[in-house]
Design an enzyme around this catalytic site. Sequence first.
Site, PDB file in Angstrom:
ATOM      1  N   ASP A   1       8.312   2.165   5.060  1.00  0.00           N
ATOM      2  CA  ASP A   1       7.485   2.722   4.075  1.00  0.00           C
ATOM      3  C   ASP A   1       6.410   4.027   4.572  1.00  0.00           C
ATOM      4  O   ASP A   1       5.300   3.322   5.562  1.00  0.00           O
ATOM      5  CB  ASP A   1       7.387   1.515   3.353  1.00  0.00           C
ATOM      6  CG  ASP A   1       6.180   1.791   2.194  1.00  0.00           C
ATOM      7  OD1 ASP A   1       6.900   2.609   1.762  1.00  0.00           O
ATOM      8  OD2 ASP A   1       4.926   1.860   1.765  1.00  0.00           O
TER       9      ASP A   1
ATOM     10  N   GLU B   1      11.766   7.257   4.292  1.00  0.00           N
ATOM     11  CA  GLU B   1      12.227   7.678   2.431  1.00  0.00           C
ATOM     12  C   GLU B   1      12.302   9.274   2.278  1.00  0.00           C
ATOM     13  O   GLU B   1      11.577  10.078   3.430  1.00  0.00           O
ATOM     14  CB  GLU B   1      10.801   8.149   1.737  1.00  0.00           C
ATOM     15  CG  GLU B   1      10.275   6.265   1.816  1.00  0.00           C
ATOM     16  CD  GLU B   1       8.727   5.843   1.443  1.00  0.00           C
ATOM     17  OE1 GLU B   1       8.780   5.499   0.454  1.00  0.00           O
ATOM     18  OE2 GLU B   1       7.398   5.938   2.919  1.00  0.00           O
TER      19      GLU B   1
ATOM     20  N   ASP C   1       4.016  -2.959   1.376  1.00  0.00           N
ATOM     21  CA  ASP C   1       4.741  -1.867   1.622  1.00  0.00           C
ATOM     22  C   ASP C   1       5.887  -2.802   2.227  1.00  0.00           C
ATOM     23  O   ASP C   1       6.766  -1.499   2.519  1.00  0.00           O
ATOM     24  CB  ASP C   1       3.460  -1.382   2.693  1.00  0.00           C
ATOM     25  CG  ASP C   1       2.570  -0.556   1.888  1.00  0.00           C
ATOM     26  OD1 ASP C   1       2.747   0.014   1.064  1.00  0.00           O
ATOM     27  OD2 ASP C   1       1.361  -0.359   2.790  1.00  0.00           O
TER      28      ASP C   1
END
Length: 388
Positions: A191, A273, A356
């Site tokens: 993340d 991501e 997170d």
Amino acid sequence: MVVQLKLKPSPDQATVLESTLHALNQQANRVSDVAFSERAFRNYALRRLVYAEVRSAGIGSQAAQHVIKKVADAYATLRANVKAGNYGKLGSQRRKRVESRPITFRIDAAHSYDQRNLSFAVDAQTISLWTLNGRMKDVPFVCSPDALKMLAEHKRGESDLVLRDGMFYLAVSLEVFDAEVYDPDGFIGVDLGIANIATTSSGYTAAGRKLNRYRRREQRLRAKLQAKGTKSAKRLLKRRARKEQRRAKDTNHVISKRIVAEAERTSRGVALEELTGIRQRVRLRKPQRVALHSWAFAQLGEFITYKARRAGVPLVFVDPAYTSQTCAECDHVDKRSRVDQGTFICRGCGVVAHADRNASRNIACRGGVVWDAGRTSHVPPANPEVRG
């Protein structure tokens, strides 16, 4: 991959290299004017119009080809950016301004060389390259031991001659084969953020406090020196140019190396991501915009990508939508579960977690799904002789 060599030319050699770059970019601007006026943006169409003129200006044949290709590539990039909406919508002032004039190149912009007009003596650490004054030989260069080893072992492609802050560099592209990708035993979700640069599902957190504090300090110092405006202030600004960029790059290298090393050690893959277009999608208050646009989103992802490919670590990109609002334990989605920047309290099952870390676990889970969806089947094909 690209390795950077720092050239150490003599004063006379430096003068010739600088004048060569200036002449090449002057020709590139002339070619760009012709391309814009004749609406000839493709390489071969443009070559028929301007090649003879560029050669008559004293530019070598291969250098002339690269000048024309540079202009064609610049217009291709411009078209792609316009199509993607990076210059605004149709009819916007910025888009009109960009489309209404030809592309111009800085007088000291980089220029490409290839094997026809550039050669290496790796053991002697010298290069020989074409200039306006003919072939310049025995130009020394320095680089790291790892870069020198890669330069000797791998096939070389095009190289860019760069003039930066009065110093010459050569960015050499190398053909490096990817390692064979192994079958992962799960994924490490990563993340990415500003408060924490990277948080992994395996427990590693790269805090961004130190780097953010350094960036704020550099921003205040730049503003102070720019407001002062004296000669000494301008000299200091020039001396500190790109210092912040180099610090951030080094930080991204350290983070990416640790993530890939951990994945390789535990025989897992890396799930990242997909953050393409995040600067256009995210809406922030004015004080937060500097932090968002200063952060090297793409760079960290690129570092992780190439390090993973060299190590044979499986890498997947996943849709980050709702990963910060989804509970990694029960899959309940509620934006109210994200209490603050660092706290996640699920409205469904009540679990309390670091925000997170919870998001990274969701990314890891999605990584496994994406990998399984694209995984090559290991089931042996059916025997047609046995079929019904």
